[in-house]
Scaffold this active site. Structure first.
Site, PDB file in Angstrom:
ATOM      1  N   GLU A   1      94.774  27.811  25.071  1.00 59.06           N
ATOM      2  CA  GLU A   1      96.062  27.159  25.367  1.00 59.06           C
ATOM      3  C   GLU A   1      96.923  27.410  24.144  1.00 59.06           C
ATOM      4  OE1 GLU A   1      96.963  25.137  27.989  1.00 59.06           O
ATOM      5  OE2 GLU A   1      95.133  24.265  28.802  1.00 59.06           O
TER       6      GLU A   1
ATOM      7  N   CYS B   1     103.966  22.076  22.340  1.00 59.43           N
ATOM      8  CA  CYS B   1     103.913  23.416  22.955  1.00 59.43           C
ATOM      9  C   CYS B   1     104.914  23.508  24.101  1.00 59.43           C
ATOM     10  CB  CYS B   1     102.504  23.698  23.443  1.00 59.43           C
ATOM     11  SG  CYS B   1     101.832  22.358  24.413  1.00 59.43           S
TER      12      CYS B   1
HETATM   13  P1  NAD Z   1      96.758  26.970  14.465  1.00 63.71           P
HETATM   14  O1  NAD Z   1      96.470  28.132  15.337  1.00 63.71           O
HETATM   15  O2  NAD Z   1      97.248  27.238  13.094  1.00 63.71           O
HETATM   16  O3  NAD Z   1      95.443  26.065  14.269  1.00 63.71           O
HETATM   17  C1  NAD Z   1      94.772  25.496  15.365  1.00 63.71           C
HETATM   18  C2  NAD Z   1      93.321  25.244  14.998  1.00 63.71           C
HETATM   19  O4  NAD Z   1      92.647  26.478  14.768  1.00 63.71           O
HETATM   20  C3  NAD Z   1      93.121  24.425  13.731  1.00 63.71           C
HETATM   21  O5  NAD Z   1      92.097  23.494  13.974  1.00 63.71           O
HETATM   22  C4  NAD Z   1      92.709  25.460  12.701  1.00 63.71           C
HETATM   23  O6  NAD Z   1      91.934  24.939  11.650  1.00 63.71           O
HETATM   24  C5  NAD Z   1      91.895  26.403  13.555  1.00 63.71           C
HETATM   25  N1  NAD Z   1      91.759  27.765  13.037  1.00 63.71           N
HETATM   26  C6  NAD Z   1      92.601  28.458  12.236  1.00 63.71           C
HETATM   27  N2  NAD Z   1      92.148  29.723  12.051  1.00 63.71           N
HETATM   28  C7  NAD Z   1      91.000  29.836  12.759  1.00 63.71           C
HETATM   29  C8  NAD Z   1      90.087  30.898  13.001  1.00 63.71           C
HETATM   30  N3  NAD Z   1      90.249  32.116  12.491  1.00 63.71           N
HETATM   31  N4  NAD Z   1      89.015  30.669  13.787  1.00 63.71           N
HETATM   32  C9  NAD Z   1      88.831  29.456  14.355  1.00 63.71           C
HETATM   33  N5  NAD Z   1      89.667  28.405  14.173  1.00 63.71           N
HETATM   34  C10 NAD Z   1      90.751  28.594  13.395  1.00 63.71           C
HETATM   35  O7  NAD Z   1      97.753  26.059  15.275  1.00 63.71           O
HETATM   36  P2  NAD Z   1      98.476  24.715  14.803  1.00 63.71           P
HETATM   37  O8  NAD Z   1      99.552  25.053  13.832  1.00 63.71           O
HETATM   38  O9  NAD Z   1      97.460  23.706  14.434  1.00 63.71           O
HETATM   39  O10 NAD Z   1      99.132  24.222  16.187  1.00 63.71           O
HETATM   40  C11 NAD Z   1     100.380  24.608  16.630  1.00 63.71           C
HETATM   41  C12 NAD Z   1     100.261  25.603  17.765  1.00 63.71           C
HETATM   42  O11 NAD Z   1      99.504  25.046  18.830  1.00 63.71           O
HETATM   43  C13 NAD Z   1     101.620  25.927  18.373  1.00 63.71           C
HETATM   44  O12 NAD Z   1     101.712  27.319  18.580  1.00 63.71           O
HETATM   45  C14 NAD Z   1     101.599  25.194  19.706  1.00 63.71           C
HETATM   46  O13 NAD Z   1     102.442  25.729  20.693  1.00 63.71           O
HETATM   47  C15 NAD Z   1     100.160  25.301  20.072  1.00 63.71           C
HETATM   48  N6  NAD Z   1      99.813  24.287  21.075  1.00 63.71           N
HETATM   49  C16 NAD Z   1      99.580  24.683  22.365  1.00 63.71           C
HETATM   50  C17 NAD Z   1      99.295  23.730  23.354  1.00 63.71           C
HETATM   51  C18 NAD Z   1      99.055  24.134  24.792  1.00 63.71           C
HETATM   52  O14 NAD Z   1      98.608  23.288  25.560  1.00 63.71           O
HETATM   53  N7  NAD Z   1      99.343  25.354  25.205  1.00 63.71           N
HETATM   54  C19 NAD Z   1      99.246  22.384  22.999  1.00 63.71           C
HETATM   55  C20 NAD Z   1      99.490  22.025  21.678  1.00 63.71           C
HETATM   56  C21 NAD Z   1      99.767  22.979  20.720  1.00 63.71           C
END
Ligand code: NAD
Length: 515
Positions: free
Chosen positions: A237, A271
């Site tokens: 997502e 999001c």
């Molecule tokens: P992010 O991708 O930076 O981090 C998300 C998670 O991934 C964190 O827990 C982080 O520690 C982990 N992570 C980072 N690198 C990783 C790797 N290489 N392997 C595994 N895990 C890793 O995102 P964010 O800044 O926390 O969140 C914002 C983003 O989330 C925005 O783009 C937003 O649109 C999206 N989002 C989407 C939805 C949806 O339902 N589509 C809902 C909420 C947020």
């Protein structure tokens, strides 16, 4: 704790006050924790569903009764206004528990698979949903309790174990969520891992049976690649760039209020935030004026949260500056508040080159509302669909039928008429996207398909000594199947079919005796 040595947020985005330290899960223990979860899952998956339901039922009241505690954590850690915590992180989560506990029996019930008695005599088939096993859950900081619970509740009810890694920017909310589950499920069935990208990578590498990820497109792609090497399926997502289309016949007051909420709730760190508005130029002057009027009095820290992370504040500033340089007009806002990570809710009038700038093409994830004037519904729809994202979108009109027709043509996973983006709070409504918004599904029976695998069980009560298709392969086999093909074909004539019946009667009995 030394800030440089921790992946966690250490200062409140609200006012820069220090946040309490969080202990990181050592990377080298992650594989062990997943192995422990696998052992616990075997017993949990074999526990009768009624017992799993009973175990999780108290979660609903725990969420409701500890709402104020959660609101305090979210205010300090993420900057979330108290009202938004209750509306987005408390009440819908109680609904979520109720929905899944009411529905799960029906959704997991075994299904008879109808088998043709002529082709498959004596056989009966059953479709059973079995748990995947260990689900790795990696989530962002923007809705740090609601988003993980949408996976945790149905996944546990379906008999999985969950290993949960919250964002490094919301570890305290993650720990709160783990406390909500304290004592409800056996040890190892739910495991909390605290850390940043390194712990996330270790969790994916520990080969769980499924990775459920919500977060940015860039991280989603990395996870998909890492998981592919061990063929671990992923549910993604990802980001969004939601459009709202305001038609000439819209209820102006409702549309303006709805768009302001859709753009600025959680400071646009959603999001499904409205990040592009396409308004019919016939009403644009009045609509824009009302949006500006509604935006101006919003207070950062009270009505609109600050940005939660320094990186987000930097992105917002960069997008607004680039838009300004490309000719966008800033109608209100356009600068940081200077307190914590606050940024003023900002409305931009977009025209000309600024329509190609990042604020219109990339996810901003901040309190920025760009408005474009368009020539009617088709122009609006074409622009709305011209995006690599496709999470949700909305159409605002008094003509509900036309609104629905346009909504159906939005290239998104969710489309709403005269509302925006709140449907993630409805447990029965699937939440999903297209394009770079990812392909995962949360909520509804469709989400359960991600957390289970279909298992087909066939029981044969036939007393025949052999099956038509078993060895040896004889002339009577070929004659029997040729006759069956002629009988089933829609193009063969009556004479050919009569001949086939005789061929079948002469050969099928021999075949069934293995000749
Ligand atoms: P992010 O991708 O930076 O981090 C998300 C998670 O991934 C964190 O827990 C982080 O520690 C982990 N992570 C980072 N690198 C990783 C790797 N290489 N392997 C595994 N895990 C890793 O995102 P964010 O800044 O926390 O969140 C914002 C983003 O989330 C925005 O783009 C937003 O649109 C999206 N989002 C989407 C939805 C949806 O339902 N589509 C809902 C909420 C947020």
């Amino acid at each position: 704790m030394d800030a440089a040595a921790t992946p966690f947020s250490t200062l409140s985005p609200l006012d820069g006050a220090p946040l309490e330290p969080v202990a990181e899960t050592p990377i080298e223990t992650v594989r062990e924790l997943v192995a422990g979860a696998r052992v616990a899952q075997a017993a949990w998956g074999a526990t009768p569903l009624a017992e799993r339901m009973e175990a999780l039922w108290p979660l609903k009241d725990r969420i409701l009764d500890r709402g104020a505690e959660l609101a305090r954590i979210l205010k300090r850690e993420c900057g979330k206004p108290e009202g938004e915590s209750w509306t987005a992180e408390v009440l819908p989560n109680a609904d979520l528990v109720e929905y899944w506990i009411e529905k799960i029996e029906e959704l997991l019930a075994p299904e008879e698979v109808a088998l043709d008695a002529m082709s498959y005599p004596g056989k009966s088939g059953q479709l059973i949903s079995v748990p995947r096993g260990v689900i790795a859950l990696i989530t962002p900081w923007n809705f740090p309790v609601a988003i993980p619970l949408r996976t945790i509740v149905p996944a546990l009810l379906a008999g999985n174990a969950v290993v949960f890694k919250p964002s490094e920017f919301s570890p305290r909310a993650g720990a709160f969520l783990a406390r909500l589950l304290d004592g409800l499920v056996p040890a190892g069935v739910f495991t909390l891992i605290q850390g940043g990208g390194a712990q996330g990578r270790a969790l994916v590498d520990a080969a769980p049976e499924l990775v459920v990820f919500t977060g940015s497109v860039a991280t989603g792609k990395k996870i998909a690649q890492a998981a592919a090497s061990s063929l671990v399926p992923v549910s993604l997502e990802l980001g969004g760039k939601d459009a709202a289309i305001v038609l000439a016949d819209a209820d102006l007051e409702r549309a303006a209020r709805g768009v302001v909420w859709g753009a600025f709730t959680n400071a646009g760190q959603n999001c499904a935030s409205i990040e592009r508005v396409y308004v019919d130029r016939k009403i644009a002057d009045r609509f824009v004026a009302r949006v500006v009027e509604l935006t101006r009095p919003l207070r950062v820290g009270e009505d609109v949260s600050p940005l939660t992370t320094p990186a987000q504040l930097e992105i917002v500033q960069r997008h607004v500056e680039a838009a300004r340089e490309a000719g966008a007009k800033i109608l209100v806002g356009g600068e940081p508040t200077g307190v914590g990570l606050g940024y003023l809710p900002t409305v931009l009038e977009i025209e000309g080159a600024s329509e190609q700038s990042p604020v219109m093409c990339d996810e901003t994830f901040g309190p920025v509302l760009p408005i474009v004037r368009v020539d009617g519904p088709e122009d609006a729809l074409a622009r709305a669909n011209d995006s690599r994202y496709g999470l949700t979108g909305s159409v605002w009109t008094k003509d509900l039928e036309r609104g629905e027709q346009l909504a159906l043509r939005l290239r998104t996973g969710v489309a709403t008429v005269n509302n925006h983006g709140f449907t993630g709070a409805i447990a029965a409504a699937p939440w999903t996207g297209v394009g770079e918004s990812g392909f995962g599904v949360t909520n509804s029976r469709h989400a359960l398909k991600e957390f289970t695998r279909p298992r087909f069980i066939l029981v044969d009560r036939s007393s025949a000594k052999s099956e038509l298709w078993w060895m040896p392969y004889t002339v009577s086999l070929v004659k029997t199947v040729q006759a069956l093909a002629i009988l089933r074909s829609g193009t063969q004539g009556l004479f050919a079919k009569l001949k086939a019946i005789f061929q079948l009667l002469g050969n099928a009995p021999k075949r069934l005796m293995g000749k």
